[in-house]
Design a protein around this motif. Structure first.
Motif, PDB file in Angstrom:
ATOM      1  N   PRO A  65       2.471  -3.029  -6.024  1.00 45.75           N
ATOM      2  CA  PRO A  65       1.648  -2.568  -7.162  1.00 45.75           C
ATOM      3  C   PRO A  65       2.073  -1.197  -7.689  1.00 45.75           C
ATOM      4  O   PRO A  65       1.934  -0.923  -8.889  1.00 45.75           O
ATOM      5  CB  PRO A  65       0.225  -2.518  -6.569  1.00 45.75           C
ATOM      6  N   SER A  66       2.578  -0.329  -6.807  1.00 47.22           N
ATOM      7  CA  SER A  66       2.988   1.001  -7.263  1.00 47.22           C
ATOM      8  C   SER A  66       4.143   0.918  -8.249  1.00 47.22           C
ATOM      9  O   SER A  66       4.248   1.730  -9.165  1.00 47.22           O
ATOM     10  CB  SER A  66       3.393   1.874  -6.072  1.00 47.22           C
ATOM     11  N   PHE A  67       5.029  -0.067  -8.075  1.00 46.89           N
ATOM     12  CA  PHE A  67       6.138  -0.267  -9.018  1.00 46.89           C
ATOM     13  C   PHE A  67       5.602  -0.598 -10.400  1.00 46.89           C
ATOM     14  O   PHE A  67       6.047  -0.029 -11.411  1.00 46.89           O
ATOM     15  CB  PHE A  67       7.050  -1.376  -8.498  1.00 46.89           C
ATOM     16  N   LEU A  68       4.615  -1.483 -10.444  1.00 49.07           N
ATOM     17  CA  LEU A  68       4.020  -1.846 -11.733  1.00 49.07           C
ATOM     18  C   LEU A  68       3.329  -0.641 -12.359  1.00 49.07           C
ATOM     19  O   LEU A  68       3.445  -0.395 -13.561  1.00 49.07           O
ATOM     20  CB  LEU A  68       3.018  -2.985 -11.545  1.00 49.07           C
ATOM     21  N   SER A  69       2.610   0.132 -11.524  1.00 47.19           N
ATOM     22  CA  SER A  69       1.868   1.286 -12.041  1.00 47.19           C
ATOM     23  C   SER A  69       2.808   2.351 -12.592  1.00 47.19           C
ATOM     24  O   SER A  69       2.563   2.901 -13.671  1.00 47.19           O
ATOM     25  CB  SER A  69       0.996   1.863 -10.929  1.00 47.19           C
ATOM     26  N   MET A  70       3.877   2.659 -11.861  1.00 50.72           N
ATOM     27  CA  MET A  70       4.784   3.723 -12.289  1.00 50.72           C
ATOM     28  C   MET A  70       5.521   3.382 -13.578  1.00 50.72           C
ATOM     29  O   MET A  70       5.794   4.257 -14.401  1.00 50.72           O
ATOM     30  CB  MET A  70       5.794   4.021 -11.171  1.00 50.72           C
TER      31      MET A  70
ATOM     32  N   HIS B  96       0.807  -1.218   0.000  1.00 54.46           N
ATOM     33  CA  HIS B  96       0.000   0.000   0.000  1.00 54.46           C
ATOM     34  C   HIS B  96       0.844   1.274   0.000  1.00 54.46           C
ATOM     35  O   HIS B  96       0.318   2.369   0.195  1.00 54.46           O
ATOM     36  CB  HIS B  96      -0.939   0.001   1.210  1.00 54.46           C
ATOM     37  N   MET B  97       2.136   1.143  -0.221  1.00 55.51           N
ATOM     38  CA  MET B  97       2.982   2.335  -0.351  1.00 55.51           C
ATOM     39  C   MET B  97       2.639   3.099  -1.624  1.00 55.51           C
ATOM     40  O   MET B  97       2.351   2.495  -2.661  1.00 55.51           O
ATOM     41  CB  MET B  97       4.467   1.929  -0.408  1.00 55.51           C
ATOM     42  N   GLU B  98       2.660   4.414  -1.554  1.00 57.11           N
ATOM     43  CA  GLU B  98       2.478   5.215  -2.764  1.00 57.11           C
ATOM     44  C   GLU B  98       3.718   5.156  -3.644  1.00 57.11           C
ATOM     45  O   GLU B  98       3.619   5.290  -4.866  1.00 57.11           O
ATOM     46  CB  GLU B  98       2.178   6.669  -2.384  1.00 57.11           C
ATOM     47  N   ASP B  99       4.880   4.980  -3.016  1.00 57.74           N
ATOM     48  CA  ASP B  99       6.120   4.848  -3.782  1.00 57.74           C
ATOM     49  C   ASP B  99       6.245   3.425  -4.321  1.00 57.74           C
ATOM     50  O   ASP B  99       5.820   2.461  -3.678  1.00 57.74           O
ATOM     51  CB  ASP B  99       7.329   5.162  -2.897  1.00 57.74           C
ATOM     52  N   GLY B 100       6.832   3.333  -5.490  1.00 57.04           N
ATOM     53  CA  GLY B 100       7.094   2.012  -6.046  1.00 57.04           C
ATOM     54  C   GLY B 100       8.333   1.391  -5.426  1.00 57.04           C
ATOM     55  O   GLY B 100       9.299   2.099  -5.100  1.00 57.04           O
ATOM     56  N   LEU B 101       8.325   0.097  -5.209  1.00 54.60           N
ATOM     57  CA  LEU B 101       9.463  -0.585  -4.592  1.00 54.60           C
ATOM     58  C   LEU B 101       9.706  -1.924  -5.283  1.00 54.60           C
ATOM     59  O   LEU B 101       8.752  -2.667  -5.560  1.00 54.60           O
ATOM     60  CB  LEU B 101       9.206  -0.800  -3.102  1.00 54.60           C
ATOM     61  N   VAL B 102      10.985  -2.224  -5.552  1.00 52.70           N
ATOM     62  CA  VAL B 102      11.367  -3.517  -6.117  1.00 52.70           C
ATOM     63  C   VAL B 102      12.626  -3.989  -5.422  1.00 52.70           C
ATOM     64  O   VAL B 102      13.535  -3.204  -5.135  1.00 52.70           O
ATOM     65  CB  VAL B 102      11.578  -3.407  -7.648  1.00 52.70           C
ATOM     66  N   ALA B 103      12.640  -5.270  -5.059  1.00 56.04           N
ATOM     67  CA  ALA B 103      13.806  -5.877  -4.409  1.00 56.04           C
ATOM     68  C   ALA B 103      14.437  -6.878  -5.369  1.00 56.04           C
ATOM     69  O   ALA B 103      13.738  -7.635  -6.053  1.00 56.04           O
ATOM     70  CB  ALA B 103      13.393  -6.566  -3.110  1.00 56.04           C
ATOM     71  N   ILE B 104      15.784  -6.853  -5.450  1.00 59.93           N
ATOM     72  CA  ILE B 104      16.528  -7.697  -6.395  1.00 59.93           C
ATOM     73  C   ILE B 104      17.515  -8.550  -5.600  1.00 59.93           C
ATOM     74  O   ILE B 104      18.165  -8.051  -4.663  1.00 59.93           O
ATOM     75  CB  ILE B 104      17.304  -6.816  -7.397  1.00 59.93           C
TER      76      ILE B 104
END
Length: 602
Positions: A283-288, A264-272
């Motif tokens: 979901p914000s990562f996908l949206s952005m 539910h963060m407004e910021d997008g986040l991805v972990a590698i």
């Protein structure tokens, strides 16, 4: 030994309860006193501001003193309260519920220090012991009023209230509280004895529970029946089993909480992970990045991010970490949104790099605001530079000898005056916009008739219409067009729109003005046959310093802030403005205000 511990616990429990109840009693008594004193203060304040002040506001105190005295006696002032009205210049008592005080000097019969203190603090209160030593204190309060903008004091409302009933109530409450405390202590002694006698835990019960816990059942609990060494051991056993049980639940729930927060963060986040594969995203990562979940299937992080920025590849993030470079990366997605990426590495327990996290923020709006700020600064600088340069050059010419030529020097001084007026107008408009931005504008709202404001505005600009031989067609409603507004500000809007219509309409052109009520809106409309506005510029004409034709607009005069100010004024009046235009055919500005149905305007 068992009995010794039990009785010690009873005595300790009794003492703790006694001390606690004593502290609570003192606290309650203190709060009760403050509560009743505040009631007296609030009653005096209410009486002064809402009863007495309402009675004498906008009334000549000297000429109407008899009526004020009669109304004061008849007013609904609480029993036990004494109110006096003091004239601001002479400090004579104009009226009072205590008839002995009427026409006497307040400094002689009332508390002088309270009156003097109210002159600086507006409201002053003081509890003073009465002359009768058997009585309690009397609360004195003075309220000074200045009904206009001058520094002259108009009047003082002085109130007194006896605190006898307050302290009698406190005394009775204290006795009741003491009796309740004694009863509560007796009940506590009995309950403490019964509780101490029932706190025993058999050793074998504790042993059996420990054996089950050793087999993995962390839900085991023992019943603690005493507070001695065995009871403490039972409590610690329960604490241990509870902690072990809850720790396992917390470990699983923390992961769920973290996933919920990230989701539910407004910021997008991805972990590698260390191999460059995506192990988590929200979901914000996908949206952005305008991706779908299936777009990530069987694809590495680098393959996805390559379409946006090479600097965000996993290898680039590692390289920046080695070089201690932590700068953010700004790029655009395929929908022209500006994103800021903040990468960071994470390590395992051995300190080895095991992956990276990248946080994406949409900074489109903040970037737009920053661009607007830069454009605004540039526009202000440009608008000020031209008149300053003109003034400086003409001043230097005059100082270099042009003063000898009277005709030339007069022309130069006129130019300097015009440029100074231009700068003054610019600064004035900027200050007005600043006051609107920071809500420092004082709005003088009144019930008005829009027709009268429009007619007056047209009359002020009549000479300008005549100079350009423009035909003015006015269609004003026969019935009132009521609005609730600031007359000066609304006239400023109308004059600005009329001035623009005159400027940009050629000689012998037509200007049509109307003011009427349609549905629930008061509508002012101005239509001209001027040069018009290009469609691409219409949505920006209310921006500060925006000019459709910069060279021609400056030649016509003005600061480029008029429409922006007008738009802000209309917005503050809960109205709106619409524009339609066609090049070389003219423009139509329509202003909507809410109709004021609160009163009938004659």
């Amino acid at each position: 030994m068992f009995k010794s511990i039990r009785y010690k616990l009873i005595i300790l429990y009794f003492l703790l309860v006694f001390i606690a109840m004593l502290i609570v009693g003192v606290f309650i008594t203190d709060q009760f006193e403050k509560y009743h004193l505040n009631i007296v203060k609030d009653n005096l304040t209410y009486t002064a501001n809402n009863v007495v002040r309402t009675m004498i506001k906008d009334v000549d105190l000297i000429e109407n003193k008899d009526d004020i005295q009669e109304n004061l006696i008849k007013s609904t002032i609480s029993l036990g309260y004494e109110i006096s009205i003091i004239e601001g210049d002479s400090y004579n008592i104009i009226a009072s519920t205590n008839l002995d005080f009427v026409d006497k000097n307040a400094m002689d019969v009332l508390e002088k220090s309270v009156i003097l203190s109210s002159l600086n603090n507006r409201v002053t209160e003081k509890d003073i012991q009465s002359e009768n030593t058997d009585s309690y204190r009397i609360k004195h309060m003075a309220f000074s009023y200045k009904e206009d903008q001058s520094d002259n004091l108009d009047y003082i409302i002085y109130g007194r209230a006896s605190l006898d009933s307050v302290y009698r109530t406190l005394s009775n409450s204290t006795v009741i509280l003491l009796r309740a405390t004694v009863i509560a202590l007796l009940v506590t002694i009995v309950l403490g004895y019964l509780m101490a006698g029932s706190i025993t835990v058999p050793i074998n019960q504790l042993t059996m529970k420990a054996l089950k816990m050793a087999k993995g059942d962390f839900r085991q609990r023992v019943t603690v029946k005493s507070d001695d060494e065995i009871g403490q051991l039972g409590s610690m056993f329960n604490y241990l089993t509870e902690k072990l049980d809850t720790t396992l639940l917390e470990i699983s729930s923390e992961k769920s909480k973290l996933n919920a927060i990230i989701k539910h963060m407004e910021d997008g986040l991805v972990a590698i992970d260390g191999k460059g594969q995506i192990i988590h995203y929200n979901p914000s990562f996908l949206s952005m990045l305008n991706l779908r979940e299936k777009d990530l299937t069987d694809k590495s992080y680098d393959k996805i991010i390559d379409d946006y920025s090479k600097d965000l590849e996993y290898g680039a993030i590692l390289q920046k970490s080695i070089s201690n470079s932590s700068e953010n990366i700004i790029f655009e997605n395929n929908k022209k949104r500006i994103l800021k990426a903040s990468p960071a590495l994470f390590r395992d327990e051995a300190g080895r790099i095991s992956g990276a996290i990248v946080v994406f923020q949409d900074i489109t709006e903040s970037q737009r605001l920053e661009d607007m700020r830069r454009e605004f600064v540039a526009n202000v600088s440009h608008e000020l530079k031209t008149p300053i340069t003109t003034i400086k050059s003409y001043s230097e010419t005059l100082l270099c000898g042009a003063l000898e030529d009277k005709e030339l020097s007069k022309n130069f001084v006129e130019v300097i005056e015009n440029e100074a007026d231009r700068m003054s107008s610019l600064v004035k408009d900027l200050l007005q916009l600043s006051h609107m931005d920071y809500e420092k504008v004082v709005w003088e709202m009144h019930h008005l008739d829009l027709r009268e404001i429009v007619t007056d505005s047209v009359r002020k600009l009549e000479v300008h219409f005549q100079n350009k031989n423009q035909k003015l067609n006015m269609k004003i409603s026969d019935e009132a067009v009521p609005i609730y507004a600031d007359r000066g500000k609304i006239q400023q809007v109308i004059i600005n729109l009329l001035t623009n219509a005159i400027k940009y309409t050629p000689e012998n052109g037509n200007i049509r003005i109307s003011a009427q009520v349609v549905d629930k809106n008061a509508i002012f409309q101005i239509q001209d046959s001027g040069i018009g506005i290009p469609k691409e510029d219409i949505k920006r004409i209310f921006e500060r310093f925006y000019r459709v034709d910069k060279g021609r607009s400056r030649a016509q005069g003005g600061t480029g802030l008029g429409l922006s100010i007008a738009h802000n004024i209309i917005k503050q009046h809960k109205g709106s403005i619409k524009v339609s235009s066609e090049l070389e055919k003219g423009s139509i500005f329509t202003v909507y205000f809410p109709v004021d149905n609160s009163v009938d305007i004659l």
